[in-house]
Design a protein around this motif. Structure first.
Motif, PDB file in Angstrom:
ATOM      1  N   LYS A   7      -6.215 -16.218  -1.107  1.00  0.00           N
ATOM      2  CA  LYS A   7      -4.867 -16.358  -0.469  1.00  0.00           C
ATOM      3  C   LYS A   7      -4.756 -17.038   0.844  1.00  0.00           C
ATOM      4  O   LYS A   7      -4.076 -17.697   1.267  1.00  0.00           O
ATOM      5  N   HIS A   8      -5.910 -16.873   1.500  1.00  0.00           N
ATOM      6  CA  HIS A   8      -5.975 -17.293   3.019  1.00  0.00           C
ATOM      7  C   HIS A   8      -7.477 -17.654   2.969  1.00  0.00           C
ATOM      8  O   HIS A   8      -8.464 -17.283   2.843  1.00  0.00           O
ATOM      9  N   GLN A 114      -3.855 -34.425  -0.158  1.00  0.00           N
ATOM     10  CA  GLN A 114      -5.027 -33.592   0.028  1.00  0.00           C
ATOM     11  C   GLN A 114      -5.781 -34.320   1.047  1.00  0.00           C
ATOM     12  O   GLN A 114      -5.738 -35.392   1.267  1.00  0.00           O
ATOM     13  N   ASN A 232       0.686 -27.998   1.220  1.00  0.00           N
ATOM     14  CA  ASN A 232      -0.487 -27.164   1.544  1.00  0.00           C
ATOM     15  C   ASN A 232      -1.720 -28.041   2.285  1.00  0.00           C
ATOM     16  O   ASN A 232      -2.833 -27.637   2.145  1.00  0.00           O
ATOM     17  N   ASP A 236      -5.051 -22.932   6.444  1.00  0.00           N
ATOM     18  CA  ASP A 236      -5.013 -21.682   5.423  1.00  0.00           C
ATOM     19  C   ASP A 236      -5.568 -22.419   3.948  1.00  0.00           C
ATOM     20  O   ASP A 236      -5.720 -21.553   3.465  1.00  0.00           O
ATOM     21  N   TRP A 237      -5.356 -23.748   3.980  1.00  0.00           N
ATOM     22  CA  TRP A 237      -5.679 -24.224   2.669  1.00  0.00           C
ATOM     23  C   TRP A 237      -7.114 -25.213   2.679  1.00  0.00           C
ATOM     24  O   TRP A 237      -7.976 -25.347   1.745  1.00  0.00           O
ATOM     25  N   TRP A 238      -7.249 -26.030   3.911  1.00  0.00           N
ATOM     26  CA  TRP A 238      -8.259 -26.766   4.182  1.00  0.00           C
ATOM     27  C   TRP A 238      -9.010 -26.720   5.443  1.00  0.00           C
ATOM     28  O   TRP A 238      -8.511 -27.113   6.362  1.00  0.00           O
ATOM     29  N   ASN A 250     -10.225 -28.279  -3.212  1.00  0.00           N
ATOM     30  CA  ASN A 250      -9.480 -27.118  -3.240  1.00  0.00           C
ATOM     31  C   ASN A 250      -8.449 -27.148  -4.356  1.00  0.00           C
ATOM     32  O   ASN A 250      -7.327 -27.245  -4.138  1.00  0.00           O
TER      33      ASN A 250
END
Length: 681
Positions: A7-8, A114, A232, A236-238, A250
């Motif tokens: 999630k994080h 991305q 995203n 928190d995602w990359w 991801n």
């Protein structure tokens, strides 16, 4: 991977173990742990040497550690000069040195979905200011870091910075370098001072946690581009780190891929460890440059059996962990013999390696000490709780539901952590006796006697004649009918009735926060290898009903002696004085019978024969840089284990031929007969 995606992946926010497995490969905190040595040993990672510790009075003058005027402790970190962040578009600049990817509107950056979409990247050296920026992010109320409430008690100026940032209007990026924190001093590019209130020797362990990783302001600003959060494109995602690996893919519903950080500093496999490491082959790569592999692939498998099948076929290098629950995978992989859990002959024939690991953790059912029935501090209440503790046969419970893959906890402190004692010196004398060299649970007759002395002969209230009925709050997914039936039986031996109240985690946590529990289930895994990290589970001020917060003392246990000892343990350096205080706190825990039962979990990790350096580390997950793969052996074994099974095709062809042949023969006979009749005519 876990059945659920992370999630994080922002180190200021994430606190889940599965997320830590990914983040610890990408980020490098100031301190870390030696891969091979036990007991756990801290070593410098992002810094070049152990922090320099200085004690100060209120005016900032240096004083001795035991000086009564001591007001602050200052930690001086010397950041490595060879540490570099990974390649990332946040560092890309144009010919004028300006950031290449800063956009005025969402439409300008709409073509990027991305990080690999960005054609240009850059990198730079890690600076002391990056560590300071990361710590300031912990204070930012907008992020909601789980570290904020704890660290603000220690780091000077953190609480004040949080108050200053609360309510600040934000239009895009908020540059935290524009705000000061009194306890942070960037002396130069490679020197950072961190000041904490008073004396807290365990702070150095916190420097080994990913929360204290360096965060480049360029990345924070990059991810605040208009429209990025909708795709995203966030920290928190990359993640953007200086560790041995970087994220290149991801897709959490499919796979997460990490690749070697080409700018990772010089780091080498250790050349020393425990006596058994050399024999186990863990030092075969001693002196080699890390990391030893180029890519790490985490795949999401929602079902255990496909994961297990692919592991046996050689398409996964490691099986992950198995907690010993009764399931088809466990039954196929292991047998439980007189010496414990062993690999089954089928698995052993594959050359698979088994790494059992007693986690520095404790799982338990606790009593709510505010409850009018099971709570309280009179001798009668203690006897009631001890009777229930004896009746709950943890050894039998682990044998049935965990295949013996756990250890009965005689102590609040697990193995591997100072304060845990083995053998006769380590048993809980209120629940066990030491007989013939091993702990033996006290008898049901003793439990019945204690129950009677507590005012419940044969499980009935001596005053009212009503049966004693207890309520257990559990998480729905953590218990099944078989376990509940077992508990009904063991408590039935002393005449006690049990009612279960399963609920999801949110509802269970709400009950804990409001004290609306009688007996509850919980667990704790060590953040750092110090007894304080477990003793705080019973520290009075951290009880939810005392602090009106998400406290760690879910039992709402209160003891003036325990609390005072805990405050002293926090500030006392390791040594005989501290050991004596810890031992006294353990005795209070045992005497008061605060928890119904507890055990130390054991996990089993399997690795295929081409994987080496698989030694487990109970605290750190930054260990994948040590893993090595013999790819030639992997390819050979995959081919061997996945030979096409052709005999069914041949058997099928023969069966079809056998079915067709009589027809063909009959047809030819008819044709021949027809031809003969034609000739005769």
């Amino acid at each position: 991977m876990s059945p659920a995606p992370p999630k994080h992946l922002d180190p200021a926010i994430s606190y889940a173990s599965d997320e830590n497995l990914i983040l610890s490969q990408i980020y490098e905190s100031p301190m870390g742990y030696h891969f091979l040595k036990r007991p756990y040993e801290l070593i410098p990672l992002g810094v070049g040497e152990d922090p320099e510790v200085t004690f100060l009075d209120a005016e900032g003058n240096e004083v001795s550690e035991d000086d009564e005027s001591l007001a602050y402790t200052r930690y001086t970190l010397k950041v490595r000069k060879d540490a570099h962040f990974q390649p990332h578009p946040a560092f890309a600049t144009n010919e004028q040195g300006e950031p290449l990817y800063l956009f005025e509107s969402a439409s300008e950056g709409a073509g990027y979905t991305q990080i690999p979409d960005f054609p240009e990247t850059g990198h730079r050296a890690v600076k002391a200011s990056d560590y300071a920026y990361g710590i300031k992010r912990l204070a930012d109320p907008d992020l909601g870091s789980p570290m904020l409430s704890f660290m603000s008690q220690y780091i000077v100026g953190m609480r004040e910075l949080t108050e200053e940032l609360t309510g600040v209007e934000r239009d895009g990026w908020l540059n935290l370098d524009d705000y000061t924190m009194e306890g942070l001093e960037v002396v130069d590019d490679h020197t950072l001072n961190i000041s904490i209130h008073g004396r807290y020797p365990q702070f150095v362990y916190w420097l080994a946690m990913r929360f204290f990783s360096p965060i480049p302001p360029e990345a924070d600003r990059f991810y605040k581009n208009p429209g990025f959060i909708d795709r995203n494109l966030t920290l928190d995602w990359w993640p953007v780190g200086s560790g041995p690996f970087m994220m290149v893919r991801n897709d959490p519903n499919s796979e997460i891929v990490l690749a070697r950080n080409p700018h990772f500093r010089e780091d080498y496999f250790p050349s020393e460890g425990e006596p058994g490491d050399l024999e186990a082959g863990n030092l075969a790569d001693a002196g080699k440059r890390l990391p030893l592999v180029d890519r790490i692939v985490f795949r999401l498998e929602k079902e255990v059996l496909p994961l297990w099948t692919k592991f046996l076929q050689g398409y996964y290098d490691r099986s992950g962990e198995n907690h010993g629950n009764t399931n088809r995978m466990f039954d196929q992989a292991f047998v439980v013999g007189p010496d414990g859990v062993e690999m089954s002959p089928e698995i052993a024939s594959h050359g698979i390696k088994m790494d059992p690991d007693v986690k520095p953790a404790i799982y338990y059912y606790g009593f709510n000490m505010r409850d009018p029935v099971v709570g309280g501090y009179t001798e009668e209440k203690r006897k009631l709780r001890r009777a229930l503790q004896i009746a709950f046969n943890v050894e039998e419970y682990l044998a049935i539901f965990y295949n013996g893959n756990g250890i009965t906890a005689q102590n609040i402190i697990p193995p591997g952590i100072p304060g845990h004692l083995e053998g006769e010196a380590g048993i809980n004398p209120y629940t066990h006796r030491w007989i013939d060299g091993e702990p033996v649970r006290r008898s049901i007759d003793e439990a019945k006697q204690l129950l009677a002395e507590a005012g419940y002969p044969n499980g009935r209230d001596a005053r009212t004649g009503e049966p004693l009925k207890l309520f257990i709050d559990v998480q729905s997914q953590a218990i099944g009918n078989t376990q509940m039936n077992w508990m009904d039986r063991v408590f039935g031996q002393i005449g006690v009735q049990i009612e279960y109240r399963p609920a999801d985690w949110n509802r269970t946590r709400e009950k804990l926060l409001t004290g609306n529990t009688q007996i509850y289930s919980y667990g704790w895994i060590a953040d750092y290898p110090d007894p304080e990290n477990f003793l705080f589970l019973l520290y009075g001020p951290d009880g939810p009903l005392n602090c009106k917060c998400d406290g760690s003392n879910n039992s709402n246990f209160e003891s003036e002696e325990y609390d005072e000892l805990f405050r002293q343990v926090r500030i006392t350096p390791p040594g005989p004085e501290r050991e004596a205080m810890v031992a006294r706190m353990v005795e209070i825990y045992r005497r008061e019978a605060v928890w119904l039962y507890a055990f130390y979990p054991k996990d089993i990790y399997l690795s295929n024969p081409w994987v080496s350096n698989t030694k487990r580390h109970g605290i750190s997950k930054a260990t994948l840089k040590y893993i090595n793969i013999d790819d030639e052996l992997r390819q050979r074994k995959r081919a061997e284990w996945n030979q096409p099974v052709t005999w069914p095709l041949y058997a099928g062809a023969l069966l079809v031929a056998a079915m067709i042949l009589p027809g063909v023969t009959a047809y030819r006979r008819r044709q021949n007969a027809t031809a003969r009749r034609s000739d005769n005519n």
